[in-house]
Design an enzyme around this catalytic site. Sequence first.
Site: not given
Length: 255
Positions: A16-20, A111
């Site tokens: 899941f990606g919520y930023g870059s 990350e």
Amino acid sequence: MSANGPPAGSNEFWLFGYGSLIWKPPPHFDRRIEGWVTDYVRRFWQVCVSHSEDHRGTPEAPGRVVTLIERSFWEQLTDHHGSAPHKVWGVAYLIRPDKVDEVKEYLDIREINGYTIHYTLFHPAASVDPALLPRSGPIKALAYIGTPDNEQFVGPQDPQRLAEHIYHSRGPSGLNREYLWELEKALEELSPESGDEHVTDLSNRVRAVAAQDGENGSKSSQTPVNVDTSAEQPIHHDFRQIKSIDEQEETEKTS
């Protein structure tokens, strides 16, 4: 709320990606699906430090990037942005089975600073083609989250001071404001309902600062301003920091 580990007997690896990660996808993904998670709030409360691909500051004046805060904890804080959408929109990537280990290694490097792994339930958007989904209902996905117990977490900040800090910050990966504006644009493109008031307000504030400074955001500030961060003390919480995927899975098995 973190879900337990990946589905038993499944070789699927969803991220899941919520930023870059929304606009800078990981390598070797097979599918990209729009959707959301619940029980979290997205905030620019994470310091951006060296070794990160999104390094947008210097050690003396680090930039800011987003993290997710558990809503139950966020509700205990005094946030100048006092509301947050129920859904945190982003994207989920299905990684090719033969490349999962390689991608995990890549993500651990990308990350690594202040972020730990968590499993959460990702809800595909209604517009997603069912043929792209492995099953009906939510998907268990891994997310990198900067929890409040890590030293890079700064907690609630005055929006105007935060906007000025973002405007003046830059690093090896570029201008901090470009990260903010890229995120705003990426969220707007996901769905008519995927906007984030926190991100939009900061973006507008940074644009106003740029206008006052005679810039349009396409040029860097020649003299970065050292924003006073003495009032931004890390907020400690009883989250346990997980340093590896194996440790996360073992912790969840015994919890």
